[in-house]
Motif scaffolding. Structure first.
Motif, PDB file in Angstrom:
ATOM      1  N   TYR A  66       0.857  -1.192   0.000  1.00 63.02           N
ATOM      2  CA  TYR A  66       0.000   0.000   0.000  1.00 63.02           C
ATOM      3  C   TYR A  66       0.887   1.235   0.000  1.00 63.02           C
ATOM      4  N   TYR A  68       0.797   5.413   0.155  1.00 64.78           N
ATOM      5  CA  TYR A  68       0.027   6.645   0.362  1.00 64.78           C
ATOM      6  C   TYR A  68       0.991   7.746   0.758  1.00 64.78           C
ATOM      7  N   ASP A 117      -9.199   7.876   1.498  1.00 63.84           N
ATOM      8  CA  ASP A 117      -8.467   6.672   1.098  1.00 63.84           C
ATOM      9  C   ASP A 117      -8.914   6.303  -0.315  1.00 63.84           C
ATOM     10  N   GLU A 119      -6.647   5.573  -3.007  1.00 60.49           N
ATOM     11  CA  GLU A 119      -5.590   4.983  -3.812  1.00 60.49           C
ATOM     12  C   GLU A 119      -6.171   3.902  -4.722  1.00 60.49           C
ATOM     13  N   ILE A 128     -13.837  -0.031   4.508  1.00 62.73           N
ATOM     14  CA  ILE A 128     -12.751   0.172   5.465  1.00 62.73           C
ATOM     15  C   ILE A 128     -13.344   0.100   6.867  1.00 62.73           C
ATOM     16  N   GLN A 167     -15.407   7.225   0.382  1.00 61.33           N
ATOM     17  CA  GLN A 167     -14.059   7.732   0.089  1.00 61.33           C
ATOM     18  C   GLN A 167     -14.058   8.680  -1.116  1.00 61.33           C
ATOM     19  N   THR A 188      -7.282   0.223  10.754  1.00 64.05           N
ATOM     20  CA  THR A 188      -8.196   0.347   9.607  1.00 64.05           C
ATOM     21  C   THR A 188      -7.938  -0.809   8.658  1.00 64.05           C
ATOM     22  N   ARG A 190      -8.646  -3.219   5.462  1.00 65.61           N
ATOM     23  CA  ARG A 190      -9.028  -2.930   4.080  1.00 65.61           C
ATOM     24  C   ARG A 190      -8.571  -4.068   3.173  1.00 65.61           C
TER      25      ARG A 190
END
Length: 195
Positions: A66, A68, A117, A119, A128, A167, A188, A190
């Protein structure tokens, strides 16, 4: 609704304020303090490189990478307590999760700024599941078009699930709360698609 009055937008969320018992939440918090490998990332800002105002960790299945804010997160294996919480969150939400971002707010001076969120690896309508342990902190959701804000007091042992277009249409944050002395750990969960 009154004629001529527009209905205010609402985020697509499920809210479980007493998801875990108080005793279970305390136990989970203590375990996560010890089990998790915590780090403090830095981020580039217009004013230069700054440390994030919280500690973080990323766990999940192999390949659940991930990225970010320019930070690449390669997953560490699930710790036993995190896996237990993941299984409970999947049971409650009906969703599957292959990764989790853990945020450790050491006091009310730690925070998370406005963001969504969004992405690509999360998909268009991510689910989430946000688990809170420790000190109560305010969580704000702000609608992109209208500026309407919805606030939740995230108590220890609570679960907030963001779904659907949340989101895409809302941003969220955990603002600074200098009066809060206690620590909070947030998870969180996901699903991240492999790149």
């Amino acid at each position: 609704m009154l004629p001529g009055v527009a209905e205010l937008p609402e985020p697509e969320v499920d809210w479980y304020p007493d998801w875990l018992s108080a005793a279970t939440a305390v136990d989970m918090l203590e375990r996560l303090r010890e089990e998790v490998v915590w780090k403090q990332d830095s981020i580039g800002t217009p004013g230069g490189v700054k440390l994030l105002p919280r500690l973080t960790a990323w766990q999940g299945e192999p390949g659940a990478v991930y990225v970010y804010s320019g930070i690449r997160n390669d997953p560490l294996p699930w710790s036993s307590t995190v896996r237990m919480l993941k299984d409970l969150a999947e049971e409650t939400t009906g969703a599957r999760f292959n990764s989790v971002l853990l945020n450790r707010y050491r006091s009310g001076n730690d925070s998370m700024g406005w963001h969504a969120d969004r992405e690509p690896e999360l998909g268009a309508t991510p689910v989430i599941a946000s688990v809170s342990l420790g000190a109560t902190r305010r969580f704000d959701l702000r609608h992109n078009q209208t500026g309407v804000v919805r606030a939740f007091e995230l108590t220890s042992g609570s679960l907030l699930v963001m779904r659907g277009s949340t989101q895409a249409q809302w941003r969220h944050r955990v603002p600074k709360a200098p009066a809060v002395q206690g620590e909070r750990i947030n998870l969180t969960f996901r699903w991240v698609s492999s790149q």
